[in-house]
Each structure stands twice: as C-alpha cells, then as structure tokens.
Design a protein around this motif. Structure first.
Motif, PDB file in Angstrom:
ATOM      1  N   ARG A  20     -59.384  78.860 -67.795  1.00 29.67           N
ATOM      2  CA  ARG A  20     -59.572  77.622 -68.662  1.00 29.67           C
ATOM      3  C   ARG A  20     -58.429  76.693 -68.943  1.00 29.67           C
ATOM      4  O   ARG A  20     -58.513  75.557 -69.141  1.00 29.67           O
ATOM      5  CB  ARG A  20     -59.919  78.415 -70.099  1.00 29.67           C
ATOM      6  N   LEU A  21     -57.332  77.336 -68.758  1.00 23.43           N
ATOM      7  CA  LEU A  21     -56.112  76.471 -68.905  1.00 23.43           C
ATOM      8  C   LEU A  21     -56.009  75.473 -67.791  1.00 23.43           C
ATOM      9  O   LEU A  21     -55.761  74.414 -68.017  1.00 23.43           O
ATOM     10  CB  LEU A  21     -54.705  77.414 -68.779  1.00 23.43           C
ATOM     11  N   GLU A  22     -56.478  75.869 -66.554  1.00 28.83           N
ATOM     12  CA  GLU A  22     -56.640  74.789 -65.317  1.00 28.83           C
ATOM     13  C   GLU A  22     -57.671  74.023 -65.522  1.00 28.83           C
ATOM     14  O   GLU A  22     -57.231  72.829 -65.378  1.00 28.83           O
ATOM     15  CB  GLU A  22     -56.970  75.875 -64.248  1.00 28.83           C
ATOM     16  N   VAL A  23     -58.762  74.443 -65.982  1.00 27.57           N
ATOM     17  CA  VAL A  23     -59.846  73.639 -66.131  1.00 27.57           C
ATOM     18  C   VAL A  23     -59.532  72.432 -67.390  1.00 27.57           C
ATOM     19  O   VAL A  23     -60.036  71.429 -67.104  1.00 27.57           O
ATOM     20  CB  VAL A  23     -61.242  74.232 -66.578  1.00 27.57           C
ATOM     21  N   THR A  24     -59.010  72.922 -68.378  1.00 34.73           N
ATOM     22  CA  THR A  24     -58.678  71.725 -69.525  1.00 34.73           C
ATOM     23  C   THR A  24     -57.258  71.221 -69.135  1.00 34.73           C
ATOM     24  O   THR A  24     -56.870  70.411 -70.313  1.00 34.73           O
ATOM     25  CB  THR A  24     -58.498  72.749 -70.834  1.00 34.73           C
ATOM     26  N   TYR A  68     -54.167  72.199 -68.922  1.00 41.07           N
ATOM     27  CA  TYR A  68     -53.079  72.797 -69.317  1.00 41.07           C
ATOM     28  C   TYR A  68     -52.733  72.208 -70.713  1.00 41.07           C
ATOM     29  O   TYR A  68     -51.689  71.604 -71.037  1.00 41.07           O
ATOM     30  CB  TYR A  68     -51.767  72.724 -68.371  1.00 41.07           C
ATOM     31  N   PRO A  69     -53.326  72.526 -71.800  1.00 36.44           N
ATOM     32  CA  PRO A  69     -53.383  71.945 -73.209  1.00 36.44           C
ATOM     33  C   PRO A  69     -52.160  72.775 -73.745  1.00 36.44           C
ATOM     34  O   PRO A  69     -51.183  73.800 -73.322  1.00 36.44           O
ATOM     35  CB  PRO A  69     -54.632  72.569 -73.930  1.00 36.44           C
ATOM     36  N   ASP A  70     -51.495  72.333 -75.246  1.00 39.62           N
ATOM     37  CA  ASP A  70     -50.619  73.108 -75.925  1.00 39.62           C
ATOM     38  C   ASP A  70     -50.830  74.423 -76.222  1.00 39.62           C
ATOM     39  O   ASP A  70     -50.106  75.154 -76.511  1.00 39.62           O
ATOM     40  CB  ASP A  70     -50.234  72.180 -76.906  1.00 39.62           C
ATOM     41  N   ILE A  71     -52.271  74.350 -76.588  1.00 39.20           N
ATOM     42  CA  ILE A  71     -52.611  75.613 -77.341  1.00 39.20           C
ATOM     43  C   ILE A  71     -54.083  75.824 -76.806  1.00 39.20           C
ATOM     44  O   ILE A  71     -54.779  75.038 -76.622  1.00 39.20           O
ATOM     45  CB  ILE A  71     -52.659  75.559 -79.070  1.00 39.20           C
ATOM     46  N   LEU A  72     -54.307  77.104 -76.557  1.00 37.18           N
ATOM     47  CA  LEU A  72     -55.567  77.485 -76.138  1.00 37.18           C
ATOM     48  C   LEU A  72     -56.167  78.721 -76.856  1.00 37.18           C
ATOM     49  O   LEU A  72     -55.290  79.538 -76.962  1.00 37.18           O
ATOM     50  CB  LEU A  72     -55.573  78.063 -74.577  1.00 37.18           C
ATOM     51  N   LEU A  73     -57.274  78.242 -77.599  1.00 35.60           N
ATOM     52  CA  LEU A  73     -57.889  79.157 -78.723  1.00 35.60           C
ATOM     53  C   LEU A  73     -58.594  80.076 -77.798  1.00 35.60           C
ATOM     54  O   LEU A  73     -59.298  79.959 -76.990  1.00 35.60           O
ATOM     55  CB  LEU A  73     -58.794  78.425 -79.707  1.00 35.60           C
ATOM     56  N   LEU A  74     -58.691  81.588 -78.423  1.00 35.59           N
ATOM     57  CA  LEU A  74     -59.182  82.702 -77.773  1.00 35.59           C
ATOM     58  C   LEU A  74     -60.236  83.488 -78.630  1.00 35.59           C
ATOM     59  O   LEU A  74     -60.082  83.277 -79.790  1.00 35.59           O
ATOM     60  CB  LEU A  74     -58.171  83.703 -77.296  1.00 35.59           C
ATOM     61  N   ASN A  75     -61.203  83.805 -77.954  1.00 36.70           N
ATOM     62  CA  ASN A  75     -62.053  84.709 -78.784  1.00 36.70           C
ATOM     63  C   ASN A  75     -61.793  86.054 -78.899  1.00 36.70           C
ATOM     64  O   ASN A  75     -60.900  86.605 -77.993  1.00 36.70           O
ATOM     65  CB  ASN A  75     -63.690  84.558 -77.782  1.00 36.70           C
ATOM     66  N   HIS A  76     -62.147  86.967 -79.827  1.00 36.36           N
ATOM     67  CA  HIS A  76     -61.902  88.119 -79.843  1.00 36.36           C
ATOM     68  C   HIS A  76     -62.938  88.924 -80.438  1.00 36.36           C
ATOM     69  O   HIS A  76     -63.975  88.562 -80.959  1.00 36.36           O
ATOM     70  CB  HIS A  76     -60.570  88.314 -80.851  1.00 36.36           C
ATOM     71  N   GLY A 128     -66.694  74.021 -75.304  1.00 41.29           N
ATOM     72  CA  GLY A 128     -67.043  74.018 -73.987  1.00 41.29           C
ATOM     73  C   GLY A 128     -65.127  73.638 -73.164  1.00 41.29           C
ATOM     74  O   GLY A 128     -64.341  74.442 -73.492  1.00 41.29           O
ATOM     75  N   THR A 129     -65.307  72.705 -72.521  1.00 42.04           N
ATOM     76  CA  THR A 129     -63.801  72.188 -71.877  1.00 42.04           C
ATOM     77  C   THR A 129     -63.210  71.067 -72.600  1.00 42.04           C
ATOM     78  O   THR A 129     -62.392  70.543 -72.117  1.00 42.04           O
ATOM     79  CB  THR A 129     -64.142  72.177 -70.618  1.00 42.04           C
ATOM     80  N   ASP A 130     -63.637  70.817 -73.847  1.00 38.88           N
ATOM     81  CA  ASP A 130     -63.149  69.697 -74.441  1.00 38.88           C
ATOM     82  C   ASP A 130     -61.531  70.127 -74.961  1.00 38.88           C
ATOM     83  O   ASP A 130     -61.288  71.241 -75.115  1.00 38.88           O
ATOM     84  CB  ASP A 130     -63.944  69.354 -75.810  1.00 38.88           C
ATOM     85  N   VAL A 131     -60.941  68.971 -75.005  1.00 31.70           N
ATOM     86  CA  VAL A 131     -59.627  68.768 -75.462  1.00 31.70           C
ATOM     87  C   VAL A 131     -59.405  67.974 -76.568  1.00 31.70           C
ATOM     88  O   VAL A 131     -59.757  66.687 -76.382  1.00 31.70           O
ATOM     89  CB  VAL A 131     -58.418  68.423 -74.329  1.00 31.70           C
ATOM     90  N   ARG A 191     -52.695  68.423 -77.762  1.00 29.54           N
ATOM     91  CA  ARG A 191     -53.880  69.006 -76.876  1.00 29.54           C
ATOM     92  C   ARG A 191     -54.262  70.353 -77.028  1.00 29.54           C
ATOM     93  O   ARG A 191     -53.409  71.159 -76.885  1.00 29.54           O
ATOM     94  CB  ARG A 191     -53.688  68.661 -75.339  1.00 29.54           C
ATOM     95  N   ILE A 192     -55.508  70.680 -77.772  1.00 29.44           N
ATOM     96  CA  ILE A 192     -55.948  71.836 -78.033  1.00 29.44           C
ATOM     97  C   ILE A 192     -57.437  72.082 -77.118  1.00 29.44           C
ATOM     98  O   ILE A 192     -58.255  71.298 -77.055  1.00 29.44           O
ATOM     99  CB  ILE A 192     -56.333  72.183 -79.378  1.00 29.44           C
ATOM    100  N   ALA A 193     -57.434  73.402 -76.816  1.00 33.95           N
ATOM    101  CA  ALA A 193     -58.780  73.756 -76.102  1.00 33.95           C
ATOM    102  C   ALA A 193     -59.117  75.041 -76.353  1.00 33.95           C
ATOM    103  O   ALA A 193     -58.362  75.758 -77.360  1.00 33.95           O
ATOM    104  CB  ALA A 193     -58.450  73.639 -74.486  1.00 33.95           C
ATOM    105  N   ALA A 194     -60.252  75.433 -75.800  1.00 38.20           N
ATOM    106  CA  ALA A 194     -60.721  76.777 -76.529  1.00 38.20           C
ATOM    107  C   ALA A 194     -61.559  77.695 -75.502  1.00 38.20           C
ATOM    108  O   ALA A 194     -61.998  77.017 -74.471  1.00 38.20           O
ATOM    109  CB  ALA A 194     -61.772  76.405 -77.626  1.00 38.20           C
TER     110      ALA A 194
END
Length: 739
Positions: free
Chosen positions: A103-107, A109-117, A139-142, A196-199
C-alpha cells in the motif's frame, strides 16, 4: 521498515510478539526493541532472540523511563524508511508487513499510513475495528486531516499507523511527552502535520485486550495526566490557525476521552472521582469552541453535565444507569447465596471476625491429602516459622491416610468455614472453590503442581477435549484471588502470566517438592528401594504415563507383560498411573505375578523417583521434576499426533532439539525395547539432551526452594538463600552409585 517495540513487564507475551514479526513474509525489516529496565525476564528474552536473529536489535535502559521515551529511543535508532510502533503484548497479523509495503508503494509513500486492526480477548473473541469501513472507503486516496477530518476519529494510538522516518524523525523531530495518554497527543499532532496520509483496510495489528495487568488498567493519580496532554493539543491548535476548522471535532474527542476515563473504575478510584470530574468540567469550559454543537443521545447528556459542572448530578445519572444494569445480576447472586445456608450464615459470620495472622491453610490436589509443594512448605514452616500454625483441608476419604498429629479440617465442615475465613495464608497447588471469599488481608499462595508441557489456562479454549465442561470465566475468577504464583523455571513464569491473565506476582523460587532431590543421601535411596522390595543390583525403571483428555479411564500404552519379558529379570518396573485413575485390575494381576510393582497409590512420588535408575513417561510433568536428579529420561509417545491435536502442547517433546527433548524417544514398543536392549537409554547422546533440558527447566530447583518460600511468605524476609548455579548443585546419588 523498522518495527519499534517498547518492552516492560511482558515476559508472558513477548515471544508471541517477536515471533509474529519474524515470521512475516516481507523480510526487509528490523526490530528495534527497547527494554525499559523491565524487572522481569523480558530483557533476557530480547537478548536470546538477538543471538538467533540479527534483525532483532535490543536496547537496554539503565532505568525505567516510560513507554514514550522508549519509543523515542527506538525511533532515533531506526534505519528503515518507515517506523511501525508495536506494543510488546500485541502481535502482527499474517501478511501485515507485505500489505503495508504494497500500500505504501501504491500510494506513493505517504507520511502516514493508517492501519486496520482487530481486538482480541482472552476468551478467543475477536472484535473488528470500528474504523474498518472508513479505512476501506479510503481506497488508494492520499489526503490531509483537513481534507478528511473523519480519520481523526480513529482509535488514537500510534500502533495503528506507520510513519515515514524522514517525516517523523528528520523533518519534525517528533517526541513523546511524559506520562500516560501520550499516544493521543502524538497521534493528533502527527495527523495534523502530515501532508500526505493514506490508509489500508488490511488487518495488520492484533491488539490484545489485556484482562488485567496493563498500565492503562491500573487505577491511580497518573490518569490525571490526561488534562495536561489535551492542553498541549489545544496549544498546538492555537499555534496553527489553519487548523481551526478541526477544533470542534478534537474538542469532542477530548471531552469524550475524559468521560470514558472517569467511567472506568480501573482508572479513577472512588475517592478521586469528584476531583477528576471537576477538572474535566474546568477543561470543558476552558477549551469549548464558540458555537460547539452537543452530540446526540446519552453522550450529549453527559456533555451537558460537564458544562454544568455538577458532580452530584453526574453521579446521580450514572448511578441510575448502573443500577438498572446490575439489578438482574444482583438478584441472581442473592439467590445463589441464599441457596447455601452454611455459606450464607456461618461463613459470613466468620468473615466478620479478624484475620488470624498466625494461621495458614494448606490444600493439595483438590483436598486429596498432604502432598506436593504445599506439603514441603508446611514442613519447612514448622522448622523456621513455628509461630504459624498450619491446618490442612482434606476430603473425608483422605482422613485415614493423614500423618499422626496433623491438624486438619474436612472440606465444608463447620471448622472449614472458620479457617478459610480467618487464615492469613492460603497455600494450594490448585484453586480453592468458587465459594472461597478472598479477604483483603489474606495472602493466597498458588504453588501449581508441574511445569506446563500441555496447554493450560485460557489456551485450553482451542482444544475441546481439554475444555469440556469448563467455565474459563469462573476459572479466571478463581485465579484472580492469587497473590503469588510459584514457578521453577522461566518457561513456567511466562506461560502462567499469559494463560492466567490476572494480577498476581510471579515468584521464581523453585518447587519445594523438589528440594528432596538435592538433600536426599545415598542411605535414603537405599532405604526407599528396600521399602519397595527392590533387590540390590536391579535396574529400576519408573513408568509414569499421564492422563488422556480425549479418552475415558486408564488404557495401557505399553504391553507391560511383553516389556518385562523382553528386558529380563535384571530390571524392575515401577508403574504409576495418573492420580485421577482408580485401581486397575490388569496392573494388580501383573503385580501378583511378580512382573511389575504397581505404585500408583504410593506416596510421596518423590521417593519413587529417588529409587529409580530411569524414568519412562510421555507428556507428564514428572519429567521436569525427575530432571533434577540428572538421571536418564525416555519419552515414550505412541499417540503424539493425537495428543498434540486433542490437548495442545507448548513444544515438541519428540523433536530431538536441545531444550525440548529430555533424552531418548520412542513412538512404538519395539523402539522402546530396543532403547533399553542397546543401552541408548543411557548413552552420551541421551546425556547431552538431558543437560540442555536441565539447563532450561531445572533453573530454580536447588534444594532451598521451601526455605525461600517460607522466608518470603511467613517471615516477610528476602527470599534466601540465593539460587545455587546449576553446575554447583549435587543431586541425590543414583542407585548404581550407592549399590
């Protein structure tokens, strides 16, 4: 990726945490683990893993600094492009790092990637994150927090997101503040700063909902630090006017957090509740944004109470709700109490009397008699703490077997209720019944009765054969009454802490019942053998199979008649079945014919071990005790796969790995017979395996365990003498050496 793991008092969970990272399919990572001067074995576990895998980088603090400073140190030492903060009692889900990397590659490489748990509970329940749908919708939004403010409502912890190291360390030099609730401030500051934040909705972290024992669930004044943390957040907002549109949302988060904390009895004690409410109300009034709209429903009512500032009104509203919820539960409990006249009247009467500071109650194996660790503690207490009077709890059918002069009570007799209510000390190798009320001034010393190979406690939930008819909630209620939990090795310490998630203290003193293995003399060995009718020069084998949860009754796994004939007249076979089985006609017949000696009812079992030249067992914990003697152990496991799947085990006793297998192994009768015919049962290879097994499991057994227990428990002294190093201990001589 750098996985930063702060470590403090998590010896029962740390291995699972580290293993969950080290077994990830994505391998371009390092683990920076910060030992925050943990008083348990956590630091040693980190060093053990580091010696086996160079990706584990331990850092040891010389003093305890707190989780925030530990995370700061890990972030500064991190070399990865991204930092993932993982708590040391949590685990990564399978495929987590690969999903994160993708997901980091697709988005971009944002500053923060939010994760599910997911949230996991001791009773195997798994609860999805409330943010799952929101993470999926991204989705892949930033985006930024201003563009998608709803993502500020995610669970405010640092372990459900990864940070680009350049953003976190180099550009902004983020550091945690002192005190608890530091996660919330860090989460909001980083989210509000990130450009830049992604999820990802992939479940990455398995958050362990600790039943007891985590820092947030410990009441005290430290929870008042929440106000300072949120004051810093609003100061941050004041310094960044562009973030003003987010003030109302963050204010609502803060007020909700105050109310949540106030409602938790495991955080704010009764005497502090009014003060905490007043400070919450003051913070509410001070930071409330102009034009703030109250939330709907019951939360809105509580917000109004904060705005009003009346603790009396808040207490009345919350008390009413609590009363309604507890009414039916209380009625059921009252009916249960009234159903037992003795418990309700006599026991309650004694519970109002003062605790007797010089009275100790002992029990073993569900009141079967004087045995095991409690018996050894009782004897040592008579020697060095004679002021403490000991009373044993026994079943009616055990009375005739008790030593003369022993003070005892029969379970559920009138005096039983008195001593249970008034004894200062309660010593048992299993749990006392549910009806036992643990008073604040009483000390419950849980000795256990073996080192766990088979899965225990809440781990049994995964194995129906072991868990049948068992209430794990009631089991943990009983374990909640433990004050001290005795262990004889680090393996047990870790297992008990995890499978009984309660608030006891582990004491690593060794097993008192094993003291005899280092104190018995050659004369003692000969005396016991003669009492058993063993002729001089005979090689004696003690065979101790354990119980099978998946099968009713004792079923022989060895054709003992064939085994005896194959070995010949130079061998004596002592057979001891599990204590849960009754008399066995087949064994009685073999004994009458002179083929074996049925010692299933012989007590104490330690004497049988002293008399034996070798032990044959399968999965019984007797192997760990017998290892104290440094004599050959043969593992005979003809049903290993069935037992492993039906009961569950913590390691593979047949693996042949040092530290897992205590000696030679056999999975069928032919292999077992050949082991003795060929002499491999007592070979150099067997000795090598036994040495590694002893190093791992005979850690604290040195002949002085009972004294350490008595000095700590009854005399309030330091646990002395210190444990003797393994290579300096001298076990009782073998029968061959004294023949």
């Amino acid at each position: 990726m750098s996985v930063v793991i702060p470590v403090y008092r998590v010896q029962g969970y740390l291995r699972a945490c580290l293993n969950s990272v080290l077994t990830q399919s994505f391998e371009d990572f390092e683990i920076v683990a910060i030992d925050d001067h943990s008083p348990d074995a956590s630091g040693r576990i980190l060093d053990e893993y580091a010696a086996l895998d160079s990706r584990v980088i331990p850092v040891h603090f010389e003093e305890n600094r707190g989780i925030g400073k530990a995370r700061d140190a890990g972030a500064l030492k991190a070399r990865g492009e991204y930092i993932l903060f993982l708590d040391s009692d949590d685990t990564l889900a399978d495929g987590a790092l690969k999903a994160i990397a993708d997901r980091l590659e697709v988005t971009g490489y944002p500053d923060i990637l939010l994760l599910n748990h997911v949230r996991t509970y001791w009773n195997t329940r798994v609860q999805a994150s409330a943010a799952s749908e929101m993470l999926s919708a991204a989705g892949t939004d930033v985006f930024t927090a201003l563009e998608r403010p709803e993502y500020l409502s995610m669970f405010a912890v640092v372990w459900n997101r990864v940070y680009r190291r350049k953003f976190y360390v180099d550009d902004h030099k983020f550091t945690f503040t002192d005190g608890i609730y530091e996660d919330a401030l860090m989460v909001y500051r980083t989210m509000l700063t990130a450009e830049r934040i992604a999820a990802t909705d992939h479940i990455c972290v398995e958050y362990r909902q600790r039943r007891k024992g985590n820092s947030m669930g410990t009441p005290g004044r430290k929870h008042f630090g929440i106000f300072e943390q949120y004051a810093r957040l609003f100061e941050f907002l004041d310094e960044h006017p562009r973030l003003e549109p987010l003030r109302a949302l963050l204010f609502e988060r803060a007020a909700s957090h105050y109310l949540f904390t106030l409602a938790r009895e495991d955080r704010i004690v009764t005497k502090d509740r009014k003060e905490f409410f007043k400070l919450s109300a003051a913070s509410y009034k001070h930071f409330r944004p102009r034009g703030f709209v109250l939330p709907d429903g019951s939360q809105g009512v509580r917000f109004r109470l904060l705005a009003h500032g009346s603790y009396a009104a808040y207490a009345a509203v919350t008390a009413l709700g609590a009363a309604r919820r507890q009414m039916s539960k209380r009625a059921a409990k009252v009916r249960t109490r009234l159903g037992n006249a003795v418990y309700n009247q006599l026991y309650r009467l004694h519970l109002r009397r003062p605790v007797d500071e010089n009275l100790a109650v002992y029990a073993a194996y569900w009141n079967r008699g004087v045995a095991c660790n409690p018996a050894a503690i009782y004897e040592k207490a008579k020697e060095i703490a004679p002021n403490v009077h000991g009373v044993w709890i026994v079943k009616p059918d055990a009375v005739d077997r008790l030593p003369k002069g022993l003070d005892y009570v029969v379970a559920n007799s009138p005096r039983y209720w008195e001593v249970m209510a008034r004894a200062k000390y309660l010593v048992n190798n299993v749990n006392f019944p549910n009806s036992f009320v643990k008073r604040r001034d009483q000390i419950h010393f849980q000795t256990h009765h073996g080192t766990p190979l088979k899965q225990m406690g809440i781990d049994q939930q995964r194995y129906p054969a072991a868990a049948k008819s068992m209430s794990f909630a009631r089991m943990l209620e009983r374990a909640d009454k433990w004050d001290l939990s005795l262990t004889s090795n680090q393996h047990s310490t870790e297992i008990w802490e995890r499978v009984y998630p309660c608030a006891f203290e582990a004491v690593e003193y060794g097993y008192p019942r094993n003291d005899v293995y280092f104190r018995a003399t050659g004369e003692d060995v000969l005396r016991i053998r003669r009492a058993l009718g063993i002729e001089d020069g005979k090689t004696t084998i003690l065979y101790c199979p354990t119980v099978r949860d998946y099968r009713k009754g004792y079923v022989p796994h060895i054709d003992l008649e064939r085994f005896c004939h194959e070995l010949g007249p130079d061998y004596v076979i002592l057979v001891r079945t599990h204590y849960s089985y009754g008399a066995n006609p087949h064994l009685e017949s073999l004994q009458e014919r002179g083929l074996i000696k049925d010692v299933s009812r012989y007590s104490p079992v330690e004497e049988l071990c002293l008399a034996a030249d070798a032990l044959i067992t399968d999965y019984s914990s007797i192997m760990f005790d017998y290892a104290c003697l440094d004599r050959p152990i043969v593992t005979y496991a003809d049903d290993w796969e069935v037992y492993r799947k039906a009961r569950g085990v913590y390691f593979d006793v047949l693996s042949g790995k040092p530290g897992e297998t205590p000696g030679m192994t056999a999975t069928n009768e032919d292999e077992l017979i050949e082991a003795f015919r060929s002499g491999t049962w007592n070979s150099s290879r067997s000795a090598e395996l036994r040495a590694a097994f002893r190093e791992r499991f005979v850690q604290f057994d040195d002949g002085n365990a009972a004294e350490r227990v008595v000095r700590r428990l009854f005399l309030g002294q330091n646990a002395t003498p210190a444990v003797v190093p393994l290579n300096e201990r001298t076990p009782a001589p073998s029968p061959t050496a004294v023949a």
